[in-house]
Design a protein around this motif. Structure first.
Motif, PDB file in Angstrom:
ATOM      1  N   LYS A  58     -30.012 -45.442  24.069  1.00  0.00           N
ATOM      2  CA  LYS A  58     -30.122 -44.846  22.734  1.00  0.00           C
ATOM      3  C   LYS A  58     -30.392 -43.332  22.791  1.00  0.00           C
ATOM      4  CE  LYS A  58     -31.726 -48.763  19.934  1.00  0.00           C
ATOM      5  NZ  LYS A  58     -31.073 -48.453  18.652  1.00  0.00           N
ATOM      6  N   GLY A  59     -30.601 -42.802  24.004  1.00  0.00           N
ATOM      7  CA  GLY A  59     -30.891 -41.370  24.141  1.00  0.00           C
ATOM      8  C   GLY A  59     -32.346 -41.029  23.908  1.00  0.00           C
ATOM      9  N   LEU A  60     -33.182 -42.060  23.717  1.00  0.00           N
ATOM     10  CA  LEU A  60     -34.606 -41.810  23.457  1.00  0.00           C
ATOM     11  C   LEU A  60     -35.319 -41.293  24.706  1.00  0.00           C
ATOM     12  CD1 LEU A  60     -35.317 -45.038  21.368  1.00  0.00           C
ATOM     13  CD2 LEU A  60     -35.113 -42.696  20.506  1.00  0.00           C
ATOM     14  N   TRP A  61     -34.846 -41.715  25.873  1.00  0.00           N
ATOM     15  CA  TRP A  61     -35.423 -41.231  27.138  1.00  0.00           C
ATOM     16  C   TRP A  61     -35.291 -39.713  27.240  1.00  0.00           C
ATOM     17  CZ3 TRP A  61     -38.256 -42.582  31.296  1.00  0.00           C
ATOM     18  CH2 TRP A  61     -38.168 -41.769  32.422  1.00  0.00           C
ATOM     19  N   LYS A  62     -34.105 -39.213  26.970  1.00  0.00           N
ATOM     20  CA  LYS A  62     -33.853 -37.777  27.055  1.00  0.00           C
ATOM     21  C   LYS A  62     -34.723 -37.007  26.059  1.00  0.00           C
ATOM     22  CE  LYS A  62     -30.078 -34.392  27.055  1.00  0.00           C
ATOM     23  NZ  LYS A  62     -28.623 -34.178  26.848  1.00  0.00           N
ATOM     24  N   ASP A  63     -34.865 -37.530  24.840  1.00  0.00           N
ATOM     25  CA  ASP A  63     -35.712 -36.883  23.827  1.00  0.00           C
ATOM     26  C   ASP A  63     -37.167 -36.827  24.288  1.00  0.00           C
ATOM     27  OD1 ASP A  63     -33.491 -36.619  22.244  1.00  0.00           O
ATOM     28  OD2 ASP A  63     -33.940 -38.367  20.989  1.00  0.00           O
ATOM     29  N   TYR A  64     -37.631 -37.932  24.856  1.00  0.00           N
ATOM     30  CA  TYR A  64     -39.023 -38.008  25.327  1.00  0.00           C
ATOM     31  C   TYR A  64     -39.268 -37.014  26.459  1.00  0.00           C
ATOM     32  CZ  TYR A  64     -43.271 -40.045  27.406  1.00  0.00           C
ATOM     33  OH  TYR A  64     -44.526 -40.241  27.930  1.00  0.00           O
ATOM     34  N   MET A  65     -38.312 -36.925  27.398  1.00  0.00           N
ATOM     35  CA  MET A  65     -38.466 -35.981  28.509  1.00  0.00           C
ATOM     36  C   MET A  65     -38.487 -34.536  28.016  1.00  0.00           C
ATOM     37  SD  MET A  65     -38.933 -37.532  31.301  1.00  0.00           S
ATOM     38  CE  MET A  65     -39.787 -38.791  30.375  1.00  0.00           C
ATOM     39  N   ASN A  66     -37.637 -34.223  27.055  1.00  0.00           N
ATOM     40  CA  ASN A  66     -37.608 -32.865  26.486  1.00  0.00           C
ATOM     41  C   ASN A  66     -38.950 -32.531  25.837  1.00  0.00           C
ATOM     42  OD1 ASN A  66     -34.981 -32.416  27.299  1.00  0.00           O
ATOM     43  ND2 ASN A  66     -34.083 -33.055  25.350  1.00  0.00           N
ATOM     44  N   ASN A  67     -39.519 -33.504  25.130  1.00  0.00           N
ATOM     45  CA  ASN A  67     -40.813 -33.295  24.476  1.00  0.00           C
ATOM     46  C   ASN A  67     -41.917 -33.086  25.509  1.00  0.00           C
ATOM     47  OD1 ASN A  67     -42.578 -33.197  22.174  1.00  0.00           O
ATOM     48  ND2 ASN A  67     -43.225 -35.277  22.670  1.00  0.00           N
ATOM     49  N   LEU A  68     -41.917 -33.924  26.549  1.00  0.00           N
ATOM     50  CA  LEU A  68     -42.928 -33.781  27.612  1.00  0.00           C
ATOM     51  C   LEU A  68     -42.821 -32.422  28.291  1.00  0.00           C
ATOM     52  CD1 LEU A  68     -43.352 -37.067  29.694  1.00  0.00           C
ATOM     53  CD2 LEU A  68     -44.882 -36.094  27.989  1.00  0.00           C
ATOM     54  N   ASN A  69     -41.601 -31.993  28.550  1.00  0.00           N
ATOM     55  CA  ASN A  69     -41.399 -30.694  29.191  1.00  0.00           C
ATOM     56  C   ASN A  69     -41.996 -29.567  28.368  1.00  0.00           C
ATOM     57  OD1 ASN A  69     -39.684 -29.760  31.665  1.00  0.00           O
ATOM     58  ND2 ASN A  69     -38.964 -31.810  31.149  1.00  0.00           N
ATOM     59  N   HIS A  70     -41.785 -29.609  27.075  1.00  0.00           N
ATOM     60  CA  HIS A  70     -42.322 -28.572  26.189  1.00  0.00           C
ATOM     61  C   HIS A  70     -43.854 -28.581  26.202  1.00  0.00           C
ATOM     62  CE1 HIS A  70     -42.776 -25.922  22.753  1.00  0.00           C
ATOM     63  NE2 HIS A  70     -43.526 -26.840  22.161  1.00  0.00           N
ATOM     64  N   ILE A  71     -44.445 -29.778  26.058  1.00  0.00           N
ATOM     65  CA  ILE A  71     -45.911 -29.908  26.016  1.00  0.00           C
ATOM     66  C   ILE A  71     -46.533 -29.465  27.329  1.00  0.00           C
ATOM     67  CG2 ILE A  71     -47.816 -31.575  25.914  1.00  0.00           C
ATOM     68  CD1 ILE A  71     -45.994 -33.220  23.983  1.00  0.00           C
ATOM     69  N   TYR A  72     -45.985 -29.981  28.441  1.00  0.00           N
ATOM     70  CA  TYR A  72     -46.635 -29.738  29.721  1.00  0.00           C
ATOM     71  C   TYR A  72     -46.333 -28.373  30.315  1.00  0.00           C
ATOM     72  CZ  TYR A  72     -48.909 -34.210  29.916  1.00  0.00           C
ATOM     73  OH  TYR A  72     -49.753 -35.259  29.647  1.00  0.00           O
ATOM     74  N   LYS A  73     -45.242 -27.762  29.918  1.00  0.00           N
ATOM     75  CA  LYS A  73     -45.027 -26.383  30.365  1.00  0.00           C
ATOM     76  C   LYS A  73     -46.120 -25.483  29.794  1.00  0.00           C
ATOM     77  CE  LYS A  73     -41.799 -22.526  30.612  1.00  0.00           C
ATOM     78  NZ  LYS A  73     -40.444 -22.008  30.337  1.00  0.00           N
ATOM     79  N   ASN A  74     -46.457 -25.678  28.519  1.00  0.00           N
ATOM     80  CA  ASN A  74     -47.529 -24.893  27.899  1.00  0.00           C
ATOM     81  C   ASN A  74     -48.866 -25.157  28.577  1.00  0.00           C
ATOM     82  OD1 ASN A  74     -45.784 -23.725  26.044  1.00  0.00           O
ATOM     83  ND2 ASN A  74     -46.113 -25.306  24.500  1.00  0.00           N
ATOM     84  N   ARG A  75     -49.140 -26.423  28.892  1.00  0.00           N
ATOM     85  CA  ARG A  75     -50.398 -26.755  29.578  1.00  0.00           C
ATOM     86  C   ARG A  75     -50.427 -26.167  30.989  1.00  0.00           C
ATOM     87  NH1 ARG A  75     -53.003 -32.660  28.369  1.00  0.00           N
ATOM     88  NH2 ARG A  75     -52.991 -32.542  26.101  1.00  0.00           N
ATOM     89  N   TYR A  76     -49.286 -26.234  31.658  1.00  0.00           N
ATOM     90  CA  TYR A  76     -49.177 -25.684  33.009  1.00  0.00           C
ATOM     91  C   TYR A  76     -49.508 -24.189  33.014  1.00  0.00           C
ATOM     92  CZ  TYR A  76     -46.706 -23.614  37.002  1.00  0.00           C
ATOM     93  OH  TYR A  76     -46.382 -22.870  38.107  1.00  0.00           O
ATOM     94  N   LEU A  77     -48.903 -23.438  32.094  1.00  0.00           N
ATOM     95  CA  LEU A  77     -49.136 -21.994  32.034  1.00  0.00           C
ATOM     96  C   LEU A  77     -50.587 -21.692  31.695  1.00  0.00           C
ATOM     97  CD1 LEU A  77     -45.863 -20.927  30.174  1.00  0.00           C
ATOM     98  CD2 LEU A  77     -46.418 -20.549  32.591  1.00  0.00           C
ATOM     99  N   LEU A  78     -51.170 -22.507  30.822  1.00  0.00           N
ATOM    100  CA  LEU A  78     -52.576 -22.324  30.451  1.00  0.00           C
ATOM    101  C   LEU A  78     -53.493 -22.623  31.636  1.00  0.00           C
ATOM    102  CD1 LEU A  78     -54.733 -21.767  28.287  1.00  0.00           C
ATOM    103  CD2 LEU A  78     -54.621 -24.186  27.682  1.00  0.00           C
ATOM    104  N   MET A  79     -53.212 -23.717  32.338  1.00  0.00           N
ATOM    105  CA  MET A  79     -54.034 -24.071  33.500  1.00  0.00           C
ATOM    106  C   MET A  79     -53.944 -22.994  34.579  1.00  0.00           C
ATOM    107  SD  MET A  79     -56.046 -26.236  35.077  1.00  0.00           S
ATOM    108  CE  MET A  79     -55.967 -28.014  34.953  1.00  0.00           C
ATOM    109  N   GLU A  80     -52.757 -22.493  34.806  1.00  0.00           N
ATOM    110  CA  GLU A  80     -52.563 -21.419  35.787  1.00  0.00           C
ATOM    111  C   GLU A  80     -53.415 -20.209  35.434  1.00  0.00           C
ATOM    112  OE1 GLU A  80     -48.603 -19.563  37.845  1.00  0.00           O
ATOM    113  OE2 GLU A  80     -48.709 -19.474  35.661  1.00  0.00           O
ATOM    114  N   GLU A  81     -53.397 -19.819  34.164  1.00  0.00           N
ATOM    115  CA  GLU A  81     -54.169 -18.668  33.707  1.00  0.00           C
ATOM    116  C   GLU A  81     -55.662 -18.937  33.791  1.00  0.00           C
ATOM    117  OE1 GLU A  81     -55.008 -14.999  32.802  1.00  0.00           O
ATOM    118  OE2 GLU A  81     -52.939 -15.716  33.079  1.00  0.00           O
TER     119      GLU A  81
END
Length: 467
Positions: A356-379
């Motif tokens: 149904k393409g829901l996997w791809k949507d979920y991965m895109n959402n996770l990438n957005h959320i965790y990229k922000n967390r990653y940059l924050l944790m790094e800082e």
């Protein structure tokens, strides 16, 4: 004597300062295990303190397991193995803090995305659709290789039909994948190479199979190939276990060039690569290009393992495995002997979720959320732990691997215990080495379960304890 004590800075209480200094010298092997310590009188004269101060320091060393007194002979240094039995202590501590209690802690130990981001409603809808479509058949174990629909979806969506569905074996997560491959390939005294450090679950499996385990240090773009080949030249290696992207615990990823080198060596020295494709969906640094060992494999040397549990939902316990033709039958038999079949309902639900393409949507959402967390944790690491730790930013995944600077006396096990008392959880590096003592100055922190407030709070506490 002066070579040991000239750099010591005195402070009140003096006996504690002396104790800490001697412990440090023992830990870094400046004073060797079993070496006789200076007499009470000579050390008190050298440091210009009274005899009672040295007596109290030596008693404290004995109480903490760093010295033994031999009657009529003197006091001798004792190398304390603080890593012994720690794995059990760590596991039991996390079990006690499970469930609702974990919410009271800043949890830097997570290895999977937070349940808060899991699309419960859409997955519930998919489950209901599967039950309406397939009825009781969805609950019956059928195919030993796994549900055919899921295997076809994996072939089409993840491999662009370059891997046939009949060559895909569904397993109950990556850990089971490693286990059944080991049962099929590895016998007592077979030689296995792992990254140093590496995933503790894989180490446990290889130790259980009584294999001879060789370690090769991992750097920014993969293992040290020169050291790797030296081991290959001297030993008949059966397989090499690797996590190709965002390796656990270091977070490092292999360059495509290094993958090619290792694949060439596999053909020359006749060994197989067990590739655990871990968290490769979470790439934040776009200079990192995704190309698995398996996708580059021209000689059928790679046993590919992928878990959906890590990136999707741990409770689902689904992954898949692609074996070389040489071991296809033995690995399939190993799987059947382990648990016959993985949950049919969950396989069908995951298949529909992907279609149904829901996997791809979920991965895109996770990438957005965790990229922000990653940059924050790094800082946050840079601002809170400046001059206390060294680290390399991984560019993806869910973890940072930190090395406590040599100038700081605390080790990662001691830090774990102290942070736990302050309701902060970390993962000491000792868990990731064949010889646990090698990981004493390292610890892993994950941002998978922590929001900005928790990050700031947890790192501030770690900073205080590293002072």
């Amino acid at each position: 004597m002066d070579k040991y004590f000239v750099s010591m800075q005195g402070e009140i209480p003096k006996y504690i300062t002396i104790t800490r200094h001697i412990k440090r010298l023992i830990d870094i092997n400046k004073i060797e295990d079993g070496e006789k310590l200076p007499s009470i009188r000579s050390l008190s004269e050298f440091l210009n303190v009274n005899n009672v101060t040295i007596v109290n320091a030596y008693k404290r060393l004995q109480n903490e397991g760093y010295a033994v007194q031999k009657m009529g002979s003197g006091t001798y240094a004792k190398k304390k193995d603080i890593t012994k039995n720690f794995k059990k202590e760590y596991s039991e501590a996390l079990k006690k803090i499970s469930g609702k209690m974990v919410k009271e802690y800043v949890d830097f130990t997570g290895e999977t995305p937070s349940n808060d981001f899991f699309p419960v409603q859409s997955f519930k809808d998919v489950l209901n659709e599967v039950l309406d479509r397939d009825g009781a058949e969805a609950l019956i174990y059928q195919e030993a290789l796994g549900y055919e629909g899921l295997r076809k979806s994996i072939s089409e969506v993840f491999w662009n039909k370059k891997i046939k569905s009949d060559d895909i074996l569904i397993v109950s997560g990556a850990q089971q994948g490693i286990d059944i491959v080991s049962k099929a390939l590895i016998n007592t005294n077979d030689n296995v190479i792992v990254e140093k450090p590496t995933y503790s679950g894989a180490l446990s499996v290889f130790k259980w199979r009584r294999a001879n385990i060789y370690e090769v240090p991992i750097g920014k773009d993969g293992i040290d190939v020169d050291k790797f080949e030296k081991i290959l030249k001297k030993n008949n290696i059966k397989c090499f276990y690797t996590m190709s992207y965002f390796q656990n615990p270091t977070g490092m990823s292999y360059s495509i060039e290094k993958k090619q080198q290792i694949l060439n060596l596999a053909e020359i020295y006749d060994f197989y690569i067990i590739e655990d494709d871990y968290l490769a969906e979470l790439i934040y640094d776009h200079s990192i290009k995704y190309k698995s060992f398996k996708s580059l494999d021209k000689n059928d040397r790679v046993i590919y393992i992928k878990s959906f549990s890590k990136i999707f939902l741990p409770g689902i316990r689904i992954g898949y495995l692609i074996p070389p033709m040489k071991f296809k039958e033995s690995i399939e038999n190993s799987k059947i002997n382990t648990d016959i079949s993985t949950s049919s309902l969950m396989q069908r639900a995951l298949d529909l979720y992907i279609k149904k393409g829901l996997w791809k949507d979920y991965m895109n959402n996770l990438n957005h959320i965790y990229k922000n967390r990653y940059l924050l944790m790094e800082e946050c690491i840079k601002s809170h732990l400046e001059n206390k730790v060294d680290f390399i930013s991984p560019g993806g995944g869910l973890n940072f691997y930190l090395k406590i600077k040599d100038s700081i006396y605390v080790d990662s096990i001691e830090l774990f215990r102290k942070t736990k008392d302050k309701k902060v959880l970390i993962t000491p590096g000792t868990l990731f080495y064949k010889s646990p003592s090698e990981g004493k100055k390292y610890f892993r922190i994950s941002f998978s379960q922590t929001d900005e407030e928790a990050m700031q709070k947890g790192l501030s506490i770690i900073n205080e304890l590293l002072e």
